[in-house]
Motif scaffolding. Structure first.
Motif, PDB file in Angstrom:
ATOM      1  N   MET A   1     -96.511 -37.174 -26.920  1.00 36.94           N
ATOM      2  CA  MET A   1     -95.819 -35.911 -26.626  1.00 36.94           C
ATOM      3  C   MET A   1     -94.363 -36.178 -26.276  1.00 36.94           C
ATOM      4  N   LEU A   2     -93.496 -35.322 -26.759  1.00 41.37           N
ATOM      5  CA  LEU A   2     -92.075 -35.448 -26.427  1.00 41.37           C
ATOM      6  C   LEU A   2     -91.860 -35.221 -24.934  1.00 41.37           C
ATOM      7  N   PRO A   3     -91.002 -36.013 -24.308  1.00 41.80           N
ATOM      8  CA  PRO A   3     -90.590 -35.681 -22.944  1.00 41.80           C
ATOM      9  C   PRO A   3     -89.597 -34.527 -22.996  1.00 41.80           C
ATOM     10  N   VAL A   4     -89.037 -34.211 -21.843  1.00 45.53           N
ATOM     11  CA  VAL A   4     -87.950 -33.231 -21.819  1.00 45.53           C
ATOM     12  C   VAL A   4     -86.699 -33.914 -22.359  1.00 45.53           C
ATOM     13  N   ILE A   5     -86.013 -33.239 -23.289  1.00 45.99           N
ATOM     14  CA  ILE A   5     -84.725 -33.714 -23.799  1.00 45.99           C
ATOM     15  C   ILE A   5     -83.661 -32.828 -23.166  1.00 45.99           C
ATOM     16  N   ALA A   6     -82.779 -33.421 -22.373  1.00 44.14           N
ATOM     17  CA  ALA A   6     -81.742 -32.654 -21.686  1.00 44.14           C
ATOM     18  C   ALA A   6     -80.384 -32.955 -22.310  1.00 44.14           C
ATOM     19  N   LEU A   7     -79.593 -31.910 -22.484  1.00 44.29           N
ATOM     20  CA  LEU A   7     -78.237 -32.043 -23.010  1.00 44.29           C
ATOM     21  C   LEU A   7     -77.255 -31.806 -21.873  1.00 44.29           C
ATOM     22  N   VAL A   8     -76.347 -32.766 -21.679  1.00 42.88           N
ATOM     23  CA  VAL A   8     -75.304 -32.612 -20.664  1.00 42.88           C
ATOM     24  C   VAL A   8     -73.948 -32.745 -21.340  1.00 42.88           C
TER      25      VAL A   8
ATOM     26  N   ALA B   1     -84.691 -28.071 -10.577  1.00 39.88           N
ATOM     27  CA  ALA B   1     -85.950 -28.647 -10.082  1.00 39.88           C
ATOM     28  C   ALA B   1     -87.143 -27.821 -10.553  1.00 39.88           C
ATOM     29  N   GLU B   2     -87.000 -26.497 -10.546  1.00 42.18           N
ATOM     30  CA  GLU B   2     -88.092 -25.622 -11.011  1.00 42.18           C
ATOM     31  C   GLU B   2     -88.376 -25.839 -12.498  1.00 42.18           C
ATOM     32  N   ILE B   3     -87.311 -25.886 -13.303  1.00 44.86           N
ATOM     33  CA  ILE B   3     -87.481 -26.066 -14.758  1.00 44.86           C
ATOM     34  C   ILE B   3     -88.210 -27.378 -15.040  1.00 44.86           C
ATOM     35  N   LEU B   4     -87.806 -28.439 -14.343  1.00 45.07           N
ATOM     36  CA  LEU B   4     -88.353 -29.770 -14.632  1.00 45.07           C
ATOM     37  C   LEU B   4     -89.710 -30.003 -13.978  1.00 45.07           C
ATOM     38  N   SER B   5     -90.167 -29.067 -13.158  1.00 46.16           N
ATOM     39  CA  SER B   5     -91.492 -29.225 -12.538  1.00 46.16           C
ATOM     40  C   SER B   5     -92.602 -28.721 -13.453  1.00 46.16           C
ATOM     41  N   GLY B   6     -92.227 -27.981 -14.499  1.00 46.80           N
ATOM     42  CA  GLY B   6     -93.233 -27.423 -15.403  1.00 46.80           C
ATOM     43  C   GLY B   6     -93.728 -28.441 -16.411  1.00 46.80           C
ATOM     44  N   PRO B   7     -94.891 -28.170 -17.025  1.00 48.96           N
ATOM     45  CA  PRO B   7     -95.461 -29.086 -18.015  1.00 48.96           C
ATOM     46  C   PRO B   7     -94.904 -28.821 -19.417  1.00 48.96           C
ATOM     47  N   GLY B   8     -95.168 -29.740 -20.322  1.00 44.57           N
ATOM     48  CA  GLY B   8     -94.911 -29.484 -21.741  1.00 44.57           C
ATOM     49  C   GLY B   8     -93.574 -29.972 -22.248  1.00 44.57           C
ATOM     50  N   GLU B   9     -93.444 -29.926 -23.566  1.00 44.90           N
ATOM     51  CA  GLU B   9     -92.221 -30.346 -24.249  1.00 44.90           C
ATOM     52  C   GLU B   9     -91.131 -29.306 -24.035  1.00 44.90           C
ATOM     53  N   LEU B  10     -89.893 -29.787 -23.994  1.00 40.02           N
ATOM     54  CA  LEU B  10     -88.808 -28.887 -23.633  1.00 40.02           C
ATOM     55  C   LEU B  10     -87.469 -29.480 -24.053  1.00 40.02           C
ATOM     56  N   ILE B  11     -86.586 -28.618 -24.559  1.00 38.71           N
ATOM     57  CA  ILE B  11     -85.168 -28.969 -24.713  1.00 38.71           C
ATOM     58  C   ILE B  11     -84.428 -28.204 -23.623  1.00 38.71           C
ATOM     59  N   LEU B  12     -83.633 -28.895 -22.823  1.00 32.08           N
ATOM     60  CA  LEU B  12     -82.908 -28.266 -21.721  1.00 32.08           C
ATOM     61  C   LEU B  12     -81.412 -28.389 -21.949  1.00 32.08           C
ATOM     62  N   ALA B  13     -80.738 -27.246 -22.093  1.00 31.84           N
ATOM     63  CA  ALA B  13     -79.272 -27.211 -22.145  1.00 31.84           C
ATOM     64  C   ALA B  13     -78.782 -26.922 -20.729  1.00 31.84           C
ATOM     65  N   THR B  14     -77.992 -27.830 -20.171  1.00 32.32           N
ATOM     66  CA  THR B  14     -77.570 -27.697 -18.774  1.00 32.32           C
ATOM     67  C   THR B  14     -76.158 -27.129 -18.672  1.00 32.32           C
ATOM     68  N   GLY B  15     -75.813 -26.658 -17.479  1.00 34.59           N
ATOM     69  CA  GLY B  15     -74.452 -26.224 -17.200  1.00 34.59           C
ATOM     70  C   GLY B  15     -73.536 -27.433 -17.065  1.00 34.59           C
ATOM     71  N   GLY B  16     -72.242 -27.228 -17.338  1.00 37.71           N
ATOM     72  CA  GLY B  16     -71.296 -28.341 -17.360  1.00 37.71           C
ATOM     73  C   GLY B  16     -71.166 -29.096 -16.048  1.00 37.71           C
ATOM     74  N   GLY B  17     -71.393 -28.414 -14.928  1.00 38.06           N
ATOM     75  CA  GLY B  17     -71.201 -29.055 -13.626  1.00 38.06           C
ATOM     76  C   GLY B  17     -72.473 -29.566 -12.977  1.00 38.06           C
ATOM     77  N   ILE B  18     -73.569 -29.564 -13.725  1.00 39.10           N
ATOM     78  CA  ILE B  18     -74.859 -29.931 -13.111  1.00 39.10           C
ATOM     79  C   ILE B  18     -74.867 -31.370 -12.610  1.00 39.10           C
ATOM     80  N   VAL B  19     -74.008 -32.229 -13.196  1.00 35.36           N
ATOM     81  CA  VAL B  19     -73.990 -33.653 -12.810  1.00 35.36           C
ATOM     82  C   VAL B  19     -73.214 -33.914 -11.529  1.00 35.36           C
ATOM     83  N   LEU B  20     -72.592 -32.894 -10.959  1.00 34.02           N
ATOM     84  CA  LEU B  20     -71.772 -33.106  -9.763  1.00 34.02           C
ATOM     85  C   LEU B  20     -72.623 -33.513  -8.562  1.00 34.02           C
ATOM     86  N   ARG B  21     -73.879 -33.072  -8.531  1.00 37.87           N
ATOM     87  CA  ARG B  21     -74.774 -33.451  -7.430  1.00 37.87           C
ATOM     88  C   ARG B  21     -75.606 -34.666  -7.831  1.00 37.87           C
TER      89      ARG B  21
END
Length: 198
Positions: free
Chosen positions: A1-8, A66-86
């Motif tokens: 199964m694909l993991p979550v693929i996140a785009l930053v 944290a809520e998005i990544l707590s769910g099950p299943g395959e997922l593509i996640l497009a993040t906001g530009g500043g998400i890496v600040l924390r």
């Protein structure tokens, strides 16, 4: 199964557009973190940003991630530009996802965003100077968080999606049989310049 693929990547780097196309090509769900935040807030990010400030926004952004990544299943996640600040967000993304950094120069981003009125951090007198400042601050954080870096340059959305698919296939994240059916077939909706969501 694909993991979550996140785009930053930076605002306007194509995360939402590339994410939608990747999801379509691979037949999996796509989530845009900024859209999820706006659904929770019940208002545009820009108006919340102006009213409550960046710190309040970043707190909610972390909760939603944290809520998005707590769910099950395959997922593509497009993040906001500043998400890496924390740091907590960077660690969570790196631990739970395969992270692709769509890397664009400030000059490329300025060409795409110069008429954008929805991004709160760019509503300043000199948006190019602001993009250069943001890039200097965030580029090292994106690199620290990412498993793979894709230079966006000036390819079409289709070109970027193919680059992402091939990288994921080479990394063993995506089954080659799943990719073979998609690479090389250019859907009409994928043509044109890269644009990103709010």
């Amino acid at each position: 199964m694909l993991p979550v693929i996140a785009l930053v990547g930076m605002p306007g780097g194509g995360k939402s557009t590339v994410g939608r196309q990747l999801g379509r090509q691979l037949g999996i769900r796509v989530v845009d973190s900024d859209a999820e935040i706006e659904a929770r807030l019940g208002e545009p990010i820009r108006s919340f940003f102006e009213r409550a400030g960046e710190d309040a926004f970043r707190r909610i952004e972390s909760e939603v991630l944290a809520e998005i990544l707590s769910g099950p299943g395959e997922l593509i996640l497009a993040t906001g530009g500043g998400i890496v600040l924390r740091e907590a967000n960077r660690e969570l993304l790196q631990r739970r996802c395969t992270v692709l950094y769509l890397r664009s120069t400030p000059e490329e981003l300025f060409r795409r965003l110069r008429h954008d009125t929805q991004r709160p951090l760019l509503q300043v007198r000199d948006p190019l100077a602001k993009l250069r400042e943001l890039f200097a601050q965030r580029d090292p954080l994106y690199r620290r968080c990412a498993h793979y870096v894709l230079e966006t340059g000036r390819p079409s959305v289709h070109g970027l999606v193919n680059m992402a698919l091939m990288q994921l296939e080479l990394a063993g994240v995506v089954d080659p049989a799943r990719v073979a059916a998609t690479v090389g077939a250019e859907p009409a909706a994928a043509a044109g310049p890269v644009h990103s969501g709010p």
